[in-house]
Structures are given as C-alpha cells and as structure tokens.
Design a protein around this motif. Sequence first.
Motif, PDB file in Angstrom:
ATOM      1  N   LYS A 139     -18.397 114.758 -81.831  1.00  0.00           N
ATOM      2  CA  LYS A 139     -17.306 114.288 -81.882  1.00  0.00           C
ATOM      3  C   LYS A 139     -16.089 113.223 -81.872  1.00  0.00           C
ATOM      4  O   LYS A 139     -15.291 113.685 -82.906  1.00  0.00           O
ATOM      5  N   ALA A 140     -15.830 112.685 -80.801  1.00  0.00           N
ATOM      6  CA  ALA A 140     -15.459 111.822 -80.746  1.00  0.00           C
ATOM      7  C   ALA A 140     -15.535 110.290 -81.727  1.00  0.00           C
ATOM      8  O   ALA A 140     -14.202 109.659 -82.193  1.00  0.00           O
ATOM      9  N   GLU A 141     -17.075 110.634 -81.955  1.00  0.00           N
ATOM     10  CA  GLU A 141     -17.246 109.375 -83.377  1.00  0.00           C
ATOM     11  C   GLU A 141     -16.708 109.685 -84.761  1.00  0.00           C
ATOM     12  O   GLU A 141     -15.908 108.901 -85.674  1.00  0.00           O
ATOM     13  N   GLU A 142     -16.071 111.560 -84.395  1.00  0.00           N
ATOM     14  CA  GLU A 142     -16.226 111.901 -85.896  1.00  0.00           C
ATOM     15  C   GLU A 142     -14.367 111.353 -86.182  1.00  0.00           C
ATOM     16  O   GLU A 142     -13.821 110.906 -87.562  1.00  0.00           O
ATOM     17  N   ILE A 143     -13.936 111.607 -84.437  1.00  0.00           N
ATOM     18  CA  ILE A 143     -12.247 111.300 -84.927  1.00  0.00           C
ATOM     19  C   ILE A 143     -12.078 110.279 -84.793  1.00  0.00           C
ATOM     20  O   ILE A 143     -11.249 109.179 -86.061  1.00  0.00           O
ATOM     21  N   TYR A 144     -12.756 108.503 -84.732  1.00  0.00           N
ATOM     22  CA  TYR A 144     -13.156 107.536 -84.860  1.00  0.00           C
ATOM     23  C   TYR A 144     -12.776 107.255 -86.250  1.00  0.00           C
ATOM     24  O   TYR A 144     -12.366 106.358 -86.911  1.00  0.00           O
ATOM     25  N   GLU A 145     -14.123 107.898 -86.587  1.00  0.00           N
ATOM     26  CA  GLU A 145     -14.355 107.583 -87.838  1.00  0.00           C
ATOM     27  C   GLU A 145     -12.883 107.814 -88.913  1.00  0.00           C
ATOM     28  O   GLU A 145     -12.383 106.895 -90.147  1.00  0.00           O
ATOM     29  N   GLY A 146     -12.377 109.554 -88.975  1.00  0.00           N
ATOM     30  CA  GLY A 146     -11.143 109.197 -89.580  1.00  0.00           C
ATOM     31  C   GLY A 146      -9.984 108.979 -89.679  1.00  0.00           C
ATOM     32  O   GLY A 146      -8.478 108.586 -89.883  1.00  0.00           O
ATOM     33  N   LEU A 147      -9.766 108.361 -88.157  1.00  0.00           N
ATOM     34  CA  LEU A 147      -8.731 107.690 -88.110  1.00  0.00           C
ATOM     35  C   LEU A 147      -8.827 106.098 -88.767  1.00  0.00           C
ATOM     36  O   LEU A 147      -8.255 105.425 -88.114  1.00  0.00           O
ATOM     37  N   GLN A 148     -10.063 105.308 -89.280  1.00  0.00           N
ATOM     38  CA  GLN A 148     -10.701 104.164 -89.148  1.00  0.00           C
ATOM     39  C   GLN A 148     -10.927 103.997 -88.454  1.00  0.00           C
ATOM     40  O   GLN A 148     -10.374 101.831 -88.019  1.00  0.00           O
ATOM     41  N   MET A 149     -10.813 103.239 -86.873  1.00  0.00           N
ATOM     42  CA  MET A 149     -11.533 102.881 -86.202  1.00  0.00           C
ATOM     43  C   MET A 149     -12.693 102.316 -85.617  1.00  0.00           C
ATOM     44  O   MET A 149     -13.647 102.924 -85.291  1.00  0.00           O
ATOM     45  N   ILE A 150     -13.032 101.430 -86.245  1.00  0.00           N
ATOM     46  CA  ILE A 150     -14.127 101.313 -86.553  1.00  0.00           C
ATOM     47  C   ILE A 150     -14.974  99.927 -85.459  1.00  0.00           C
ATOM     48  O   ILE A 150     -15.875 100.640 -85.149  1.00  0.00           O
ATOM     49  N   ASN A 151     -13.749  99.438 -84.635  1.00  0.00           N
ATOM     50  CA  ASN A 151     -14.751  99.339 -83.291  1.00  0.00           C
ATOM     51  C   ASN A 151     -14.598 100.523 -82.274  1.00  0.00           C
ATOM     52  O   ASN A 151     -15.595  99.761 -81.720  1.00  0.00           O
ATOM     53  N   GLN A 152     -13.778 101.434 -82.508  1.00  0.00           N
ATOM     54  CA  GLN A 152     -14.443 102.915 -81.576  1.00  0.00           C
ATOM     55  C   GLN A 152     -15.568 102.896 -82.010  1.00  0.00           C
ATOM     56  O   GLN A 152     -16.706 103.357 -81.538  1.00  0.00           O
ATOM     57  N   SER A 153     -16.506 103.228 -83.755  1.00  0.00           N
ATOM     58  CA  SER A 153     -17.875 103.732 -84.047  1.00  0.00           C
ATOM     59  C   SER A 153     -18.330 102.465 -83.563  1.00  0.00           C
ATOM     60  O   SER A 153     -18.788 104.001 -82.892  1.00  0.00           O
ATOM     61  N   ALA A 154     -18.052 101.527 -83.652  1.00  0.00           N
ATOM     62  CA  ALA A 154     -19.003 100.519 -83.421  1.00  0.00           C
ATOM     63  C   ALA A 154     -20.204 100.994 -82.032  1.00  0.00           C
ATOM     64  O   ALA A 154     -20.707 101.182 -81.484  1.00  0.00           O
ATOM     65  N   GLU A 155     -18.787 100.800 -80.620  1.00  0.00           N
ATOM     66  CA  GLU A 155     -19.169 101.304 -79.759  1.00  0.00           C
ATOM     67  C   GLU A 155     -19.726 102.356 -79.187  1.00  0.00           C
ATOM     68  O   GLU A 155     -20.717 102.299 -78.425  1.00  0.00           O
ATOM     69  N   ILE A 156     -19.378 103.626 -79.952  1.00  0.00           N
ATOM     70  CA  ILE A 156     -20.067 104.871 -80.179  1.00  0.00           C
ATOM     71  C   ILE A 156     -22.037 104.875 -80.637  1.00  0.00           C
ATOM     72  O   ILE A 156     -22.776 105.084 -79.733  1.00  0.00           O
ATOM     73  N   HIS A 157     -22.084 103.533 -81.415  1.00  0.00           N
ATOM     74  CA  HIS A 157     -23.130 104.349 -81.939  1.00  0.00           C
ATOM     75  C   HIS A 157     -24.131 102.560 -80.806  1.00  0.00           C
ATOM     76  O   HIS A 157     -25.036 102.928 -80.725  1.00  0.00           O
TER      77      HIS A 157
END
Length: 407
Positions: A139-157
């Motif tokens: 869910k956190a990743e989906e929100i970051y992706e929806g908000l185009q927050m690339i660095n935060q998405s990368a952190e989750i990966h």
Amino acid sequence: MASLGERIRKLRKEKGLTLQALAGEELSKGMLSLIENNKANPSMESLAYIADRLAIDKNELLEEFSTAEIRKLLQEVEELYKVDIMSKELIKEYKTIVAKIQLYKDKLPFRYESARLLEIYSRCSYHAKIDGWKSSLKKAEEIYEGLQMINQSAEIHIFRAMTSFTEHRYSEALTMIQESRKVFEERVRILDPLKKLDFDYYESILYSAIGDGKNAIRIMQNAIDYSKEQQIFYRVDSLYRLAGFQAVLDKDIERKNYYCEKLRLFANFLDDEEMEAFSDAIEIHYLNTVSHEFEKANEIIDRNLAKHEEITTFLFTLEKGKALYGMGMFEEALVWLKKHEMWEFLHHPYDLSLHYEKDAYLALVYEKLGDHQSALEHAEIAKVNIEPMPDLPYKKFIMKVYDQINS
C-alpha cells in the motif's frame, strides 16, 4: 475512531464556529446538530457545503482521520523511529511504533503521510516478526507511485530485497536489487546521486555474499569514485570498510593499507572514534589472520579496549583471544574467547564465517590445555556452523582444525 458527525463538530470548534455560524443560510441549526450527533446523514451537496464553510476539502470529512491527526501521528512516529544497528532494545521500540500505527493503517487516505506511516509500520513489523507487513508495504508503494515519489519507491524496493538477504537468500536478493535498479534507471534515466549510492552499496554487499569478490570490488570502487566526483560523503565510511575487509580476504596488503588509511582520515575529519575503531578492527584482523603478527595485533586491541568499551564485545574479544592463542597464552586466550558473544543480527556470510572461528579457536585452546573432549565438541560446533557458508579462508581454517582435532 471519530465518526463523520464527530469530525464535523471537532473541526467546527477548532475554528471557533457556532452551530448557527456553520449552518449558514443553506442548513438549519437543528439539522446540523443532528448530523454532528450522528442522527442524520448529510447529502453530498450538504457535505460539500459544510466542507466549504470549514475551508477544507470534502474528502477530508469523509476520511476517518483528519490531516492534522495523521500528521501528528507521523511526527510522533518519526521521533521514535530509528534506523540503527539492530538490537533487542530497538525491536522493543519498533513494537511500540507498530502499536501506535495499528489502529490507523487500514483506513489511511491517499497521501504522503499515509505512505510514510505504512512504510515505517512495515519495516518495524518485519524486524519485530509481526505478520501483515507485506500488505502494508505494498500500500505504501502504491501511494508513493501514485504521487510520483521515485526515491521513496526505490527505498521500498531496496528494503524488500534486503529482507531476502536477512533470510540468507543471497542470490535472490542480488537479483531483486539489480532488477529494481534497472526499473528505476529506465524510468528516470539518471538516478538521484544518493539513491545511486544506495544501489551500489547493497549490490556490492550482495555480490560479496554470493562469493563474487571481483564484482563486489568493482561496484565498491565505482561507488567510491562517484562519491569523489560528486563530492558526496554519503556511505563513504561503509564503502571503505567493505573494501578494506575485502582486501584482507584477498591478502592484498597495499589495498588494505589504502582503505584503512582512508577510513582513519575520514574518522578524524568527522571526529568519529567508532569509525576509527572499525579501521583498527580491519588492521587487527589482518595481523591475526593473514600476517600472524600476534603481538602487534594485541597491542592495537589493548589500545582500543581502553577507549571503546561500548563496542569492545563485538569487535575485539574474539580477536583478543586469537592473538593470545597465537602468543602461546592459552589460559588467557580461553578467558577472552569465552567472553565473545556473536551478535544475533548478523546475516552476511563473511560476518557469520568470521565469528564461527570462535569455536575452532576454543577447540585449539582446549587441545593445548589437555581437554580433548571439549576440543572435539567445539571443533564439531565450528564445522556444523561453517558447512553452509561459502569457501572463504575461514571455512578452510575451521575444517583444518576439525581434521586436526579428530586425527
């Protein structure tokens, strides 16, 4: 958990409005009172009207938690949340954080604060061995992706890949890191410098974990060179430690000296005694394991034992026992080897293999002291522990001790 009516009443009072003032011309005071007391449900038109009078978006009224409440929770959680060396005390703090977020996690709105809360919840739950962290992380990743927050998405990966590392699925973790890196490089073409260094750091760790020292060194050196070019000090100390330790394994004294000196200079620049102690730990390990200069190793150990009490158990007790054994001081070596306790949160094969030497040295000491039965027991423990590990110098040493004791 506040109802819709309770949220309207709370916001009205926060803004200093009476029932009549909020009701205005389009709602009666009585109807608003019924809505606030959950005895009537407003139409979407009435809800939009109330939200407009409160100067907020109507979606905020529909959300079970107000923006202010979520932001306050995040502030409390961020103050508690620490990314630090894992310990039982830290896990207790993580459990406290999980309990704080638990009530909110399934009904958080689509916004950055929610994603960050879900991310922290997932990280803390994973380390505290609490189920449910995967769905919250998604869910956190989906929100970051929806908000185009690339660095935060990368952190989750990266976090997701490193959970495989902590479960000793090293090849899987390396593949995950490499695939994630490719995804983000294709999306943004040039990674944020700090995120690039994160990927470099973890990729080098994982290459070494599968026994590919050559590629580990290549990635480390690329990251160090990039840090110099960009004048970024992020992760430099960790990269120097990795490179220095790899040099010891490769028996490359020139490269070991270079990185130890770099680490010392960086420690002096930051006035960081712990970083300096890690530099000495690499040097001590080389002296004990490769060059067998036990007296010199013991001298550096004693200097550190006098200065760094809080980290001596982890860094120096095993090396002290090894140095004393090498010097023929078997009774004293036994005392120090028994003091050594392996940190339960170690996961890298290098770290695990190094610490598994303890029982091999105990076997050697007991054999010298005439206690053959204890020597056999500890040689067996060392053998069982080291068998699943890669073919590093530690494994060769331990198996040699096992054969020697059992011959």
